[in-house]
Design an enzyme around this catalytic site. Structure first.
Site, PDB file in Angstrom:
ATOM      1  N   ARG A 195       0.886  -1.180   0.000  1.00  0.00           N
ATOM      2  CA  ARG A 195       0.000   0.000   0.000  1.00  0.00           C
ATOM      3  C   ARG A 195       0.912   1.214   0.000  1.00  0.00           C
ATOM      4  O   ARG A 195       1.718   1.393   0.938  1.00  0.00           O
ATOM      5  CB  ARG A 195      -0.890  -0.016   1.241  1.00  0.00           C
ATOM      6  N   HIS A 223      -7.499   0.778  -6.342  1.00  0.00           N
ATOM      7  CA  HIS A 223      -7.632  -0.135  -5.190  1.00  0.00           C
ATOM      8  C   HIS A 223      -8.273  -1.425  -5.724  1.00  0.00           C
ATOM      9  O   HIS A 223      -9.423  -1.740  -5.429  1.00  0.00           O
ATOM     10  CB  HIS A 223      -8.494   0.522  -4.117  1.00  0.00           C
ATOM     11  N   ASP A 281     -17.538   6.497  -0.972  1.00  0.00           N
ATOM     12  CA  ASP A 281     -16.269   6.378  -0.252  1.00  0.00           C
ATOM     13  C   ASP A 281     -16.001   7.739   0.393  1.00  0.00           C
ATOM     14  O   ASP A 281     -16.679   8.731   0.087  1.00  0.00           O
ATOM     15  CB  ASP A 281     -15.152   5.983  -1.247  1.00  0.00           C
ATOM     16  N   CYS A 323     -16.311   0.971   0.883  1.00  0.00           N
ATOM     17  CA  CYS A 323     -15.111   0.167   1.176  1.00  0.00           C
ATOM     18  C   CYS A 323     -14.689   0.271   2.631  1.00  0.00           C
ATOM     19  O   CYS A 323     -13.973  -0.598   3.126  1.00  0.00           O
ATOM     20  CB  CYS A 323     -13.974   0.582   0.246  1.00  0.00           C
ATOM     21  N   ARG A 348     -13.369  -9.180   1.514  1.00  0.00           N
ATOM     22  CA  ARG A 348     -11.962  -8.878   1.222  1.00  0.00           C
ATOM     23  C   ARG A 348     -11.127 -10.133   1.482  1.00  0.00           C
ATOM     24  O   ARG A 348     -10.230 -10.471   0.716  1.00  0.00           O
ATOM     25  CB  ARG A 348     -11.453  -7.726   2.116  1.00  0.00           C
TER      26      ARG A 348
HETATM   27  N1   CP Z   1     -11.192  -0.698   2.468  1.00  0.00           N
HETATM   28  C1   CP Z   1      -9.918  -0.731   2.893  1.00  0.00           C
HETATM   29  O1   CP Z   1      -8.974  -0.921   2.117  1.00  0.00           O
HETATM   30  O2   CP Z   1      -9.775  -0.560   4.227  1.00  0.00           O
HETATM   31  P1   CP Z   1      -8.403  -0.349   5.020  1.00  0.00           P
HETATM   32  O3   CP Z   1      -7.888   1.026   4.649  1.00  0.00           O
HETATM   33  O4   CP Z   1      -8.798  -0.430   6.465  1.00  0.00           O
HETATM   34  O5   CP Z   1      -7.441  -1.406   4.609  1.00  0.00           O
HETATM   35  N1  NVA Z   2     -10.192   6.249  -1.059  1.00  0.00           N
HETATM   36  C1  NVA Z   2      -9.778   5.836   0.268  1.00  0.00           C
HETATM   37  C2  NVA Z   2      -9.933   4.370   0.413  1.00  0.00           C
HETATM   38  C3  NVA Z   2      -9.568   3.820   1.759  1.00  0.00           C
HETATM   39  C4  NVA Z   2      -9.660   2.330   1.835  1.00  0.00           C
HETATM   40  C5  NVA Z   2      -8.327   6.263   0.498  1.00  0.00           C
HETATM   41  O1  NVA Z   2      -7.522   6.169  -0.441  1.00  0.00           O
HETATM   42  O2  NVA Z   2      -8.002   6.712   1.591  1.00  0.00           O
END
Ligand code: CP
Ligand code: NVA
Length: 304
Positions: free
Chosen positions: A103, A130, A221, A261, A289
């Site tokens: 990430r 994502h 989101d 999400c 997930r």
């Molecule tokens: N939806 C998602 O990716 O959640 P986290 O940021 O908690 O991993």
């Molecule tokens: N769009 C959000 C998703 C988190 C899972 C972010 O990037 O923070």
């Protein structure tokens, strides 16, 4: 040849179908207590530059349930936090583990890691996409509605990483995707063009009301993604008419369902009534997930 998963379009329609079926099977096996240690002895490195609850837990538990092992690596604690080059981290990590999930703030970081790693690299969220979230979302929609092909999905809010993966996924699923975002926060036109070229049914509209008309699934989101925190006040002002609330939900198909999400901000992009209400699938979505990523891990890491 190793296969990476940096974008939802890194898999074909057939591969998506296989991942979804495998995820459903793995979910049944877990519920029935049937062991499925398909990745026994394998390790997954999980590199995080940003916070995570679902991605961290689901990948770690997923590897454990598959008989393997996952290492949580905070980027700040690795030597990349002190300037070691990504390419060297990629080469070295490839000598220890069977796959890397990362990430990162910049999508380019993940691309560089994938270029130099000799093992599969999975995008656990970047500023661009994502894709793991989309696997879970499509699984959740399929579980609830059966066939996904003729469904319409409305995205309400920021044209962000999750929205980009959703728009691109239309080329794989056949679902129609309609996006409503405030001016200046829409999905990148290049993404829409790419999805359309590959057969996706995608469009943008001016208002949330227009987007949800006849929609079977409504997705939203956060208005302030990780990395956008400095713009918080500006964003709250720009998005204030984009809350997914009861009133908006009533304009969708009567059996419409809502996805998010997570993490959610009740009273901002979604009301508590909707998030916690009967039309919300968000807790199944979060659970999925785990199952979807286990299927992905088996596909990418298992030696044929
Ligand atoms: N939806 C998602 O990716 O959640 P986290 O940021 O908690 O991993
Ligand atoms: N769009 C959000 C998703 C988190 C899972 C972010 O990037 O923070």
């Amino acid at each position: 040849m190793k296969k990476d998963f940096l974008s939802i379009l890194d898999i074909t329609k057939t591969e998506l179908g296989e991942i979804l079926s495998d995820a459903e099977r793995l979910k049944r096996q877990k519920r029935a207590g049937v062991p499925h240690e398909l990745l026994r002895g394998m390790s997954l490195a999980m590199i995080f530059e940003k916070s995570s609850t679902r991605t961290h837990i689901s990948f770690e538990v997923g590897m454990h349930e598959l008989g393997g092992h996952a290492l949580f690596l905070n980027a700040k604690d690795l030597q990349i936090g002190r300037g070691e080059e990504i390419r060297d981290t990629a080469r070295v990590t490839s000598r220890y583990v069977s796959g890397v999930m990362i990430r990162a703030y910049r999508h380019g970081t993940i691309e560089e890691l994938a270029e130099y790693a000799t093992i599969p690299v999975i995008n656990g969220l970047s500023d661009r996409e994502h894709p793991c979230q989309l696997l879970a979302d499509i699984l959740t929609i399929r579980e609830h509605f059966g066939d996904v092909r003729d469904l319409s999905v409305a995205w309400i809010g920021d044209g962000n990483n999750v929205c980009t993966s959703l728009v691109l996924s239309s080329a794989l699923t056949g679902m129609a995707v309609t996006v409503a975002s405030p001016k200046g926060y829409g999905v990148d036109p290049g993404t829409l063009e790419r999805a359309r070229k590959l057969g996706g049914n995608v469009r943008t509209v001016a208002t949330p009301e227009e987007a949800v008309k006849d929609a079977h699934v409504i997705v939203t989101d956060t208005w302030v993604s990780m990395g956008d925190e400095k713009e918080r006040e500006k964003r709250l002002a720009a998005f204030h008419q984009y809350t997914v609330n009861d009133q908006l939900l009533r304009k969708a198909a009567p059996d419409a369902r809502v996805l998010h999400c997570l993490p959610a901000h009740r009273g901002e992009e979604i009301t508590g009534d909707v998030l916690d209400g009967p039309q919300s699938l968000v807790w199944d979505e979060a659970e999925n997930r785990l199952h979807a990523q286990k299927a992905l891990l088996v596909k990418l890491l298992k030696k044929q």
